[in-house]
Design an enzyme around this catalytic site. Structure first.
Site, mmCIF file in Angstrom:
data_model
loop_
_atom_site.group_PDB
_atom_site.id
_atom_site.type_symbol
_atom_site.label_atom_id
_atom_site.label_comp_id
_atom_site.label_asym_id
_atom_site.label_seq_id
_atom_site.Cartn_x
_atom_site.Cartn_y
_atom_site.Cartn_z
ATOM 1 N N LYS A 23 -9.776 26.642 70.278
ATOM 2 C CA LYS A 23 -11.111 26.291 69.775
ATOM 3 C C LYS A 23 -12.156 26.460 70.880
ATOM 4 O O LYS A 23 -13.204 27.072 70.669
ATOM 5 C CB LYS A 23 -11.078 24.840 69.275
ATOM 6 C CG LYS A 23 -12.347 24.410 68.593
ATOM 7 C CD LYS A 23 -12.271 22.945 68.173
ATOM 8 C CE LYS A 23 -11.318 22.767 67.014
ATOM 9 N NZ LYS A 23 -11.065 21.353 66.704
ATOM 10 N N ARG A 94 -13.722 16.964 70.483
ATOM 11 C CA ARG A 94 -12.709 17.613 69.636
ATOM 12 C C ARG A 94 -11.535 18.108 70.451
ATOM 13 O O ARG A 94 -11.711 18.709 71.503
ATOM 14 C CB ARG A 94 -13.332 18.835 68.929
ATOM 15 C CG ARG A 94 -14.426 18.489 67.966
ATOM 16 C CD ARG A 94 -15.180 19.745 67.531
ATOM 17 N NE ARG A 94 -16.287 19.400 66.665
ATOM 18 C CZ ARG A 94 -16.218 19.385 65.343
ATOM 19 N NH1 ARG A 94 -15.094 19.723 64.751
ATOM 20 N NH2 ARG A 94 -17.248 19.030 64.620
ATOM 21 N N GLY A 103 -5.026 19.676 62.361
ATOM 22 C CA GLY A 103 -4.984 18.260 62.023
ATOM 23 C C GLY A 103 -3.977 17.445 62.813
ATOM 24 O O GLY A 103 -3.825 16.256 62.562
ATOM 25 N N MET A 105 -3.951 16.760 66.058
ATOM 26 C CA MET A 105 -4.499 15.955 67.160
ATOM 27 C C MET A 105 -5.848 15.387 66.742
ATOM 28 O O MET A 105 -6.326 15.652 65.646
ATOM 29 C CB MET A 105 -4.607 16.811 68.410
ATOM 30 C CG MET A 105 -3.248 17.171 68.953
ATOM 31 S SD MET A 105 -3.357 18.215 70.389
ATOM 32 C CE MET A 105 -4.180 19.639 69.760
ATOM 33 N N ARG A 340 -11.219 30.580 64.161
ATOM 34 C CA ARG A 340 -9.867 30.851 64.663
ATOM 35 C C ARG A 340 -9.242 31.869 63.716
ATOM 36 O O ARG A 340 -9.745 32.095 62.612
ATOM 37 C CB ARG A 340 -9.039 29.560 64.702
ATOM 38 C CG ARG A 340 -8.903 28.929 63.344
ATOM 39 C CD ARG A 340 -8.239 27.571 63.408
ATOM 40 N NE ARG A 340 -8.355 26.936 62.104
ATOM 41 C CZ ARG A 340 -8.138 25.668 61.872
ATOM 42 N NH1 ARG A 340 -7.807 24.859 62.857
ATOM 43 N NH2 ARG A 340 -8.233 25.173 60.667
ATOM 44 N N HIS A 456 -6.238 19.429 53.803
ATOM 45 C CA HIS A 456 -5.146 19.332 54.765
ATOM 46 C C HIS A 456 -3.830 19.808 54.151
ATOM 47 O O HIS A 456 -3.096 20.615 54.719
ATOM 48 C CB HIS A 456 -5.038 17.872 55.219
ATOM 49 C CG HIS A 456 -3.855 17.603 56.079
ATOM 50 N ND1 HIS A 456 -2.691 17.076 55.573
ATOM 51 C CD2 HIS A 456 -3.633 17.826 57.393
ATOM 52 C CE1 HIS A 456 -1.814 16.969 56.552
ATOM 53 N NE2 HIS A 456 -2.362 17.412 57.664
ATOM 54 N N SER A 813 30.575 48.460 67.231
ATOM 55 C CA SER A 813 29.660 47.555 66.539
ATOM 56 C C SER A 813 29.871 46.148 67.106
ATOM 57 O O SER A 813 30.987 45.608 67.039
ATOM 58 C CB SER A 813 29.945 47.563 65.029
ATOM 59 O OG SER A 813 29.103 46.632 64.408
ATOM 60 N N CYS A 881 26.560 43.867 64.176
ATOM 61 C CA CYS A 881 26.703 43.391 62.796
ATOM 62 C C CYS A 881 26.878 41.879 62.723
ATOM 63 O O CYS A 881 27.101 41.333 61.654
ATOM 64 C CB CYS A 881 27.830 44.112 62.084
ATOM 65 S SG CYS A 881 29.441 43.827 62.828
ATOM 66 N N TYR A 901 21.427 50.942 66.016
ATOM 67 C CA TYR A 901 21.025 50.256 64.790
ATOM 68 C C TYR A 901 21.376 48.774 64.849
ATOM 69 O O TYR A 901 22.179 48.346 65.690
ATOM 70 C CB TYR A 901 21.692 50.901 63.557
ATOM 71 C CG TYR A 901 23.184 50.666 63.476
ATOM 72 C CD1 TYR A 901 23.703 49.552 62.817
ATOM 73 C CD2 TYR A 901 24.078 51.559 64.070
ATOM 74 C CE1 TYR A 901 25.068 49.336 62.760
ATOM 75 C CE2 TYR A 901 25.444 51.343 64.008
ATOM 76 C CZ TYR A 901 25.941 50.231 63.354
ATOM 77 O OH TYR A 901 27.277 49.995 63.305
HETATM 78 C C1 PEP Z 1 31.146 38.885 64.239
HETATM 79 O O1 PEP Z 1 32.070 38.325 64.807
HETATM 80 O O2 PEP Z 1 30.006 38.955 64.695
HETATM 81 C C2 PEP Z 1 31.361 39.499 62.923
HETATM 82 C C3 PEP Z 1 30.427 40.213 62.339
HETATM 83 O O3 PEP Z 1 32.536 39.207 62.313
HETATM 84 P P1 PEP Z 1 32.781 37.891 61.426
HETATM 85 O O4 PEP Z 1 31.500 37.146 61.360
HETATM 86 O O5 PEP Z 1 33.231 38.396 60.114
HETATM 87 O O6 PEP Z 1 33.854 37.234 62.202
#
Ligand code: PEP
Ligand code: MG
Length: 928
Positions: A23, A94, A103, A105, A340, A456, A813, A881, A901
């Protein structure tokens, strides 16, 4: 010269929000670009921290001298004197930290009033009623904020005056009533603090500054920071803004309001706001009177409306961001009191981003960066099923979108208790106050009977992405009796209601919801994100339906298909159980032969759903016992079977006895098939025996399969090596499915992934299965199979031997769920249920390592694996993953270490796509 604690609006650095608060910095910036802001100055957040740390509870020694200098400048600019009985300067005090915490403070208005200056104010304005109104407001607010007196005694005193005067609204109080209120309020202060109300304006100012600073550590502010993970790096301490008062309650040529440069609920490029004539700012924000839409001002005050539109354009052009501003009109002059960045829901953020690029206000990168990826989750919120919308019970203002059902609860404490115990609740209030914040956290949605879209309740709910219906005036809330009345209907606490924050409708009972669809703007925005990002975004999906949904969210591959989920489906589980119970290789093969066509068709479905994108299929991972019932469940089942046999025996002997008593009764019983006991006579004893034998066998297997530590035991690749038939069946399923797709002309890219691998020898072992099956199918089908073979990296040793692994694996992975457990030696469930919350609260871990990659440990291992893996195979494809694949901070790290990825659950794909673009745009640095 010592440390400087105070900056005037003319010389504070408008970019330094950490020092001056959001502010304060904006007030400086606006003043410096020529927007009409009342004169004033900022006391820095450093002063706040020094004060909070001072052992004697005093402000830093030099501070008030600096303040005195600045007050002189404000006196000069306004031509008024602080404490001057004839021409008094009044100020607001303020709060405002680096991050907006609406809101949370405290703020004090009209400071500088006392019995002397009041007469000056009255003489100046020629309006005695106005003077006393300002005075009683000041005494109450100062009493509450600076002296810690609750609202109740003030409210009771005012209510008594109203009752006696026979009025219900504050505006109907006469000068005499307000005079009396001021007197009674003085008395309240004296009674509660055993001291008279401070007449000395400097004492008022010092006390107020301290109170504002202390509000940084107030419960609401602390709860809010905890809930939104606001760290001291982001905001540390509050600044304190001292601003010359301007009055919106000086008659019908005065007023006050709040505006958004665009509609925060829809993102539409149209000024949005609300105002009240002859009122002070708090009246709009607290929702005490229901304000008018800003467009009404074009008729009521056309000139001011025009100035507001100019202000809106200037603010947006300058800040290049949607602004949320407050303004006051004092006797026909417009002042901007603060601005803001506007808090908006995700849909509006997306729309404004796309439109601001089209308008040339932002470039694409800026448009992407202004949206917090996590925020997109809101767009996946359900809305009411239009087919299931009965007559609404009441209607209010659509204040924050989304739909929610829950039990209605009339106060925040109870909402918190019920919410904690797992109940879904809707907080129903006349109006909400900042101290209700814990109730917001616990509720599915908020419903108020008063206040507008900028009240609010509305602002806070929007920030949290929770649905809110505000100003549903048809509902009268009776907290004391824990009920609300709508027409002739009474809603009791605990009754289920549904609110629709998109329409403002309120319904009795629970109403079905439907999933949201992607807007055109979101598609455009995520398209820009994909063009920019280096990381691809895949999804974890186990069925063709999941795959299709993930595709609709923009996934360009499946990063993890967990085949065990296919095993668990109701039509497969009995076959899987037979496979586990088989006591000969033949029997096991018979069960696997039944599973093969089922798996193959699973794979055909998922490969086709994702064509032409890659699909990573993981061979079976969990230990076998997970497909069998638990031991105690089996024991219970066996007991039940035994008691069934006993019951059947009893029925037999009952019938024998009946025969003795009266054979005709027996005959009539046997004719009535509905007699259960009688029908049990016909139950085949062999069936019971078979059931019992099978359960006993299961029990035996469960006991044989029992492991001390199953997660580190006979599972994953270890199972695949010692019981080869299972993996071979799965590999055959994948490759036959591939051949089938190829023959049908469908482009598919399967990837076979082995879980839990800790050494390259394991990988070579499984690769041999793959080669054999491949040769056989290629020969039989007369075609070449195109697929990849790779490994999960979820074991510490796999990271450390990645160079070897990559000689066999064509892709890696990262299974960061297991890798995190292994790196910390924490079991996830035990950690999250037992000690991790404590660890987080006491900063023993920076955050939950199962949600966000632990960069120093797990991240280091990942880095080693990436570097070493690519040394032996430069084109090694690498992804992630584990759950972290959908977490923006982890995605940033994945980009940094050079992954190709990330793969996450379907609904997180849009979040990950935006986060992947952010990762590319904001190159993160990490300590190694
Ligand atoms: C992991 O271990 O990150 C994984 C994807 O396998 P899970 O969660 O199936 O053990
Ligand atoms: Mg795993």
């Amino acid at each position: 010269m010592g440390q400087r604690y105070v900056f005037s609006f003319q010389d504070g650095d408008g970019k330094n929000k950490k020092l001056l608060g959001g502010k304060g910095a904006n007030l400086c910036e606006m003043s410096q670009i020529g927007i009409d802001v009342p004169p004033g100055f900022v006391i820095t957040t450093e002063a706040c921290l020094d004060y909070l740390q001072s052992p004697d509870g005093e402000l830093p020694a030099s501070l008030m001298n600096e303040v005195k200098e600045q007050i002189k400048l404000v006196e000069k600019a306004t031509g008024k004197g602080f404490g001057d009985a004839k021409n008094p300067l009044l100020v607001s005090v303020r709060s405002g930290s680096a991050l907006s915490m609406p809101g949370m403070m405290d703020t004090i208005l009209n400071l500088g009033l006392n019995d002397n200056t009041l007469s000056g104010l009255i003489a100046q304005t020629g309006n005695e009623r106005f003077g006393y109104d300002a005075y009683r407001r000041f005494i109450q607010l100062f009493g509450k904020v600076a002296l810690g007196i609750p609202d109740e005694p003030f409210d009771e005193a005012l209510s008594a005056i109203k009752v006696r005067a026979g009025v219900t609204s504050d505006v109907d109080l006469t000068t005499k009533d307000l005079k009396e209120a001021s007197m009674l309020f003085h008395r309240v202060v004296e009674e509660r603090t055993s001291k008279p109300f401070p007449e000395d304006v400097w004492e008022q100012l010092t006390t107020a500054v301290k109170a504002v600073f202390r509000s940084w550590m107030g419960k609401r502010a602390v709860d809010y920071r905890r809930e939104f993970n606001i760290t001291t790096d982001q905001a540390n301490g509050t600044a304190c803004n001292i601003v010359a008062m301007v009055f919106g309650n000086m008659g019908n040529d005065s007023g006050t309001g709040v505006g958004f440069t665009r509609d925060p609920a829809t993102g539409e490029n149209k000024m949005f706001g609300e105002y009240l004539l002859n009122a002070q700012g708090e009246d709009v924000v607290a929702g005490i009177r229901t304000p008018k839409a800003i467009q009404a001002m074009s008729k009521e005050m056309p000139d001011i409306y025009h100035q507001l539109e100019e202000l809106r354009d200037r603010l947006e052009r300058h800040y290049r961001e949607v602004q949320d501003f407050e303004f006051t009109i004092e006797k026909g002059t417009l002042y901007c009191l603060q601005t803001r960045n506007g808090k908006m829901n995700a849909a509006s953020m997306v729309r404004t981003s796309v439109e601001m690029v089209e308008e040339g206000l932002l470039n694409k990168e800026e448009a992407l960066l202004r949206i917090n990826p996590q925020h997109l989750e809101q767009l996946l919120y359900p809305r009411l099923d239009p087919k299931d919308a009965p007559e609404p019970l009441a209607q209010g203002l659509p204040a924050s979108p989304g739909a929610a059902s829950g039990r209605c609860v009339f106060d925040a404490d109870r909402a918190e208790t019920m919410g904690r115990s797992g109940e879904k609740v809707i907080l129903v209030r006349e109006e909400t106050k900042p101290e209700d914040i814990h109730g917001f956290f616990a509720s599915q949605g908020i419903l108020t009977s008063r206040g507008g879209k900028t009240s609010h309740a509305a602002v806070v709910a929007r920030g949290m992405g929770k649905p809110c219906v505000a100003g549903a005036e048809g509902i009268s809330v009776d907290v004391a009796h824990r009920e609300a009345q709508v027409g002739d209907k009474i809603i009791h606490e605990g009754d289920i209601i549904t609110i629709d924050g998109a329409t403002g409708n309120v319904y009795l009972g629970e109403i079905a919801t439907v999933e949201p669809e992607f807007s055109k703007e979101l598609k455009t925005l995520l398209g820009w994100a994909d063009d920019l990002a280096k990381l691809g975004v895949f999804a974890n999906a186990d069925t063709p339906d999941d795959a299709e949904r993930a595709r609709s969210y923009g996934a360009v591959g499946i990063g993890l298909c967990r085949t065990e989920r296919m095993f668990n489906a109701a039509d497969r589980l009995p076959i899987v159980v037979d496979m586990i119970l088989a006591d000969t290789a033949e029997k096991r093969q018979a069960a696997l032969d039944q599973l093969l066509p089922i798996q193959r068709s699973d794979f055909v479905g998922i490969l086709k759903a994702m064509s032409p994108y890659p699909v990573t299929i993981r061979l079976l991972d969990p230990p076998m016992h997970e497909f069998l019932p638990a031991e105690n469940e089996l024991l219970k089942q066996l007991e039940d079977v035994r008691s069934l046999r006993q019951t059947v025996n009893n029925v037999h002997s009952t019938l024998d006895s009946l025969k003795l008593v009266d054979p005709s009764i027996l005959a009539s019983y046997l004719e009535k098939p509905e007699g259960l006991q009688i029908r049990l006579v016909h139950l085949d004893a062999n069936l019971i025996n078979e059931t019992q034998a099978k359960r006993e066998l299961m029990l035996q297997r469960v006991r044989a399969l029992r492991e001390t530590n199953p997660m580190l035991g006979h599972r994953g690749v270890r199972l695949g090596i010692t019981l080869p038939e299972i993996y071979i069946m799965q590999i055959r399923g994948i490759l036959e499915a591939t051949a089938e797709c190829v023959k049908q002309g469908v482009e598919v890219h399967p990837e076979i992934m082995v879980p839990q691998v800790s050494s390259v020898s394991e990988l070579i072992w499984v690769k041999n299965y793959v080669d054999e099956v491949r040769q056989e199918i290629e020969a039989k089908e007369g075609l070449k199979l195109d697929f990849k073979f790779g490994t999960m990296i979820e074991v510490v040793r796999a990271c450390l031997t990645a160079a070897e692994m990559a000689t066999v694996a064509e892709f890696f992975s990262f299974g960061t769920n297991d890798l995190t457990q292994a790196t910390f030696s924490f079991s996830r469930e035990d950690a999250e249920n037992k000690f991790l919350p404590f660890y987080q609260e006491h900063a023993l871990v920076p955050e939950n390592p199962f949600e966000s990659i632990d960069v120093k440990g797990v991240g280091r291992l990942m880095d080693i694996a990436v570097q070493d893996g690519r040394k032996s195979r430069p084109d090694l494809k690498i992804g992630i993953c584990g759950e972290h694949g959908g977490d923006p901070a982890s995605i940033r790290f994945c980009d940094y270490v050079g992954l190709n990825y990330v793969s996450c659950s379907g609904p997180r794909v849009p979040i990950a796509r935006l986060a992947a673009a952010h990762a590319k745009l904001v190159k993160a640095g990490y300590d190694k």
